[in-house]
Design an enzyme around this catalytic site. Structure first.
Site, PDB file in Angstrom:
ATOM      1  N   CYS A  24       0.827  -1.218   0.000  1.00 33.24           N
ATOM      2  CA  CYS A  24       0.000   0.000   0.000  1.00 33.24           C
ATOM      3  C   CYS A  24       0.863   1.271   0.000  1.00 33.24           C
ATOM      4  CB  CYS A  24      -0.905  -0.062   1.233  1.00 33.24           C
ATOM      5  SG  CYS A  24      -1.679   1.485   1.688  1.00 33.24           S
ATOM      6  N   CYS A  27       0.116   3.750   2.811  1.00 33.68           N
ATOM      7  CA  CYS A  27       0.623   3.207   4.084  1.00 33.68           C
ATOM      8  C   CYS A  27       2.094   3.573   4.255  1.00 33.68           C
ATOM      9  CB  CYS A  27       0.479   1.685   4.139  1.00 33.68           C
ATOM     10  SG  CYS A  27      -1.228   1.119   4.019  1.00 33.68           S
TER      11      CYS A  27
END
Length: 99
Positions: A24, A27
């Site tokens: 991600c 993230c």
């Protein structure tokens, strides 16, 4: 992690849980923000990272639909929740409100 997790979030110190995934992009962008927030807040908060791919049962239990998802716990109660990248100032403010 699951049995340990319920003990971690029951403390008097706020615990910010970062549900993330290695693949991600947002993230990865959030990681240094959390590190900065932790250095600003010191012992006022614990920050725990949960990999959703390795902890699917826990992610499901807390209805994590997207990553990153941040959830703030204190005394075992969910106090705040936000998905997406959150600015450091907002993270610090939210945690200080609940300290």
């Amino acid at each position: 992690m699951k049995s340990n997790f319920s003990e971690i979030i029951k403390g008097e110190t706020p615990v910010l849980v970062d549900f993330y995934a290695d693949w991600c992009g947002p993230c990865k962008a959030l990681a240094p923000i959390l590190k900065d927030a932790k250095s600003s807040l010191g012992d006022k908060v614990k920050i725990v990272k949960i990999d959703v791919d390795k902890n699917q049962e826990l992610s499901s239990q807390y209805q994590v639909r997207g990553v990153p998802t941040l959830i703030l716990f204190k005394d075992g109660k969910q106090l705040w929740r936000q998905s997406g990248v959150v600015p450091k100032d907002e993270i610090v403010r939210i945690i200080e409100e609940h300290s």
